[in-house]
Design an enzyme around this catalytic site. Structure first.
Site, PDB file in Angstrom:
ATOM      1  N   MET A   1      34.878 -59.280 -13.403  1.00 24.48           N
ATOM      2  CA  MET A   1      35.387 -60.567 -13.862  1.00 24.48           C
ATOM      3  C   MET A   1      36.270 -60.338 -15.097  1.00 24.48           C
ATOM      4  SD  MET A   1      32.605 -63.405 -12.878  1.00 24.48           S
ATOM      5  CE  MET A   1      31.573 -63.310 -14.298  1.00 24.48           C
ATOM      6  N   GLY A   2      36.772 -59.117 -15.247  1.00 24.84           N
ATOM      7  CA  GLY A   2      37.689 -58.826 -16.349  1.00 24.84           C
ATOM      8  C   GLY A   2      36.975 -58.663 -17.678  1.00 24.84           C
TER       9      GLY A   2
ATOM     10  N   HIS B   1      32.305 -50.971 -17.446  1.00 25.47           N
ATOM     11  CA  HIS B   1      33.197 -51.112 -16.287  1.00 25.47           C
ATOM     12  C   HIS B   1      33.923 -49.794 -16.005  1.00 25.47           C
ATOM     13  CE1 HIS B   1      33.175 -55.470 -17.616  1.00 25.47           C
ATOM     14  NE2 HIS B   1      32.869 -55.574 -16.341  1.00 25.47           N
TER      15      HIS B   1
ATOM     16  N   LYS C   1      22.455 -52.143 -14.450  1.00 29.12           N
ATOM     17  CA  LYS C   1      21.919 -53.021 -15.507  1.00 29.12           C
ATOM     18  C   LYS C   1      21.624 -54.394 -14.904  1.00 29.12           C
ATOM     19  CE  LYS C   1      22.565 -54.158 -20.274  1.00 29.12           C
ATOM     20  NZ  LYS C   1      23.552 -55.073 -20.831  1.00 29.12           N
TER      21      LYS C   1
ATOM     22  N   SER D   1      25.687 -53.078 -24.467  1.00 32.42           N
ATOM     23  CA  SER D   1      25.936 -54.488 -24.168  1.00 32.42           C
ATOM     24  C   SER D   1      26.825 -55.041 -25.271  1.00 32.42           C
ATOM     25  CB  SER D   1      24.610 -55.245 -24.147  1.00 32.42           C
ATOM     26  OG  SER D   1      24.848 -56.631 -24.295  1.00 32.42           O
TER      27      SER D   1
HETATM   28  O1  PAF Z   1      29.028 -58.398 -12.086  1.00 32.03           O
HETATM   29  C1  PAF Z   1      30.046 -59.119 -12.122  1.00 32.03           C
HETATM   30  O2  PAF Z   1      30.910 -58.966 -12.980  1.00 32.03           O
HETATM   31  C2  PAF Z   1      30.195 -60.221 -11.073  1.00 32.03           C
HETATM   32  O3  PAF Z   1      28.957 -60.779 -10.742  1.00 32.03           O
HETATM   33  C3  PAF Z   1      30.934 -59.749  -9.811  1.00 32.03           C
HETATM   34  C4  PAF Z   1      30.141 -58.693  -9.075  1.00 32.03           C
HETATM   35  C5  PAF Z   1      32.299 -59.208 -10.185  1.00 32.03           C
HETATM   36  C6  PAF Z   1      31.135 -60.909  -8.834  1.00 32.03           C
HETATM   37  O4  PAF Z   1      31.925 -61.915  -9.389  1.00 32.03           O
END
Ligand code: PAF
Length: 280
Positions: free
Chosen positions: A30-31, A37, A149, A185
């Site tokens: 979700m950016g 990430h 997590k 986090s």
């Molecule tokens: O973990 C996330 O960031 C969201 O739940 C995901 C998997 C991108 C789905 O919108």
């Protein structure tokens, strides 16, 4: 690095990569990317030739009243990070692209979505599976990486992929930790220095549970965890779930196989979560 905003462009770019003989790894996000990430991106790169990252703030996984508009976004920074990491393509659809006018199809793991965290966030996992099913259908990855997590999310996605016979492998990526063991986090920076030092108690509690697991019952594990957490005066145990690692079913008595322990601990108004799979 290609940036695709339409489904047609994304499908064409994936077809090009496939025509070059490349396998596709995917990281749905979700950016507002952080080190966690980028660890998912590195894992996808280790498991596939080309990596596609989606950036989509999915409205259907936010609860009633949750401030979707306030969700942090930084497109320029995200794209710079992904380019530097060697990502092949970023898929950035808008809401109208993902959810058509008159849209009515949902995907839900009916049991797993409505237990544990799903009880406090009704509809959340239905939103996650609905958007991931659509993203997988557009990008058609061979593998997709998710952070452990969010343990329940990984199990829910694995269940959906198995149930819908989707031809892709879900890879769970272990939580990134600070040198003292605290799960990384964005909330950690909001802890006072004293609470930050004390927050190591989450990983210590899980470690103590792992040591006890070979001979422990669920009641023993609960005691180990709550005793460890209460050794820190500012830490307050808010949630403790001990369930079968794959099915998330409750366990009574002794452990029968891999067991997931999920904890949430508050330091003042800051809630930290952590999890560990232990074996009897
Ligand atoms: O973990 C996330 O960031 C969201 O739940 C995901 C998997 C991108 C789905 O919108």
């Amino acid at each position: 690095m290609l940036i695709c905003r339409s489904i047609a462009d994304c499908r064409a770019a994936v077809a090009d990569l496939r025509a070059q003989g490349q396998t596709i790894g995917m990281v749905p996000t979700m950016g507002f990317l952080h080190a966690g990430h980028m660890q998912l991106v590195a894992t996808a790169q280790a498991n596939a030739d080309a990596v596609v990252v989606s950036i989509f703030v999915n409205p259907t996984q936010f609860g009633e009243g949750a401030d979707l508009a306030a969700y942090p976004r930084d497109e320029a920074r995200d794209l710079a990070m992904l380019k530097a990491a060697g990502v092949a393509m970023v898929f950035m659809p808008d809401v109208d692209t993902m959810y058509l006018d008159g849209d009515e199809t949902i995907v839900e793991t009916t049991r797993m979505a409505n237990m544990l965290h799903g009880l406090v966030r009704p509809g959340h996992f239905r939103g996650v599976t609905t958007v991931c099913a659509r993203l997988f259908n557009i990008v058609t990855p061979d593998i997709a990486a998710f952070g452990e997590k969010d343990y329940q999310q990984v199990q829910v996605i694995k269940r959906m992929v198995a149930d819908l016979h989707m031809p892709l492998k879900i890879v769970g990526v272990p939580t990134m930790r600070e040198p003292d063991g605290l799960a990384m986090s964005s909330r950690n920076v909001r802890l006072t220095p004293k609470d930050r030092a004390a927050a190591v108690v989450l990983s210590r509690a899980l470690q103590n549970a792992a040591i006890a697991a070979p001979t422990a019952t669920v009641a023993d594990l609960r005691k180990v965890i709550s005793d460890t957490i209460s050794s820190e005066p500012n830490a307050s145990l808010q949630g403790l779930d001990i369930v079968e690692a794959e099915t998330l079913n409750n366990i009574d008595g002794g452990l029968t196989g891999p067991t997931a322990i999920m904890i949430s601990v508050a330091f003042g108004d800051i809630l930290l979560i952590d999890q560990k799979v232990v074996t009897p």
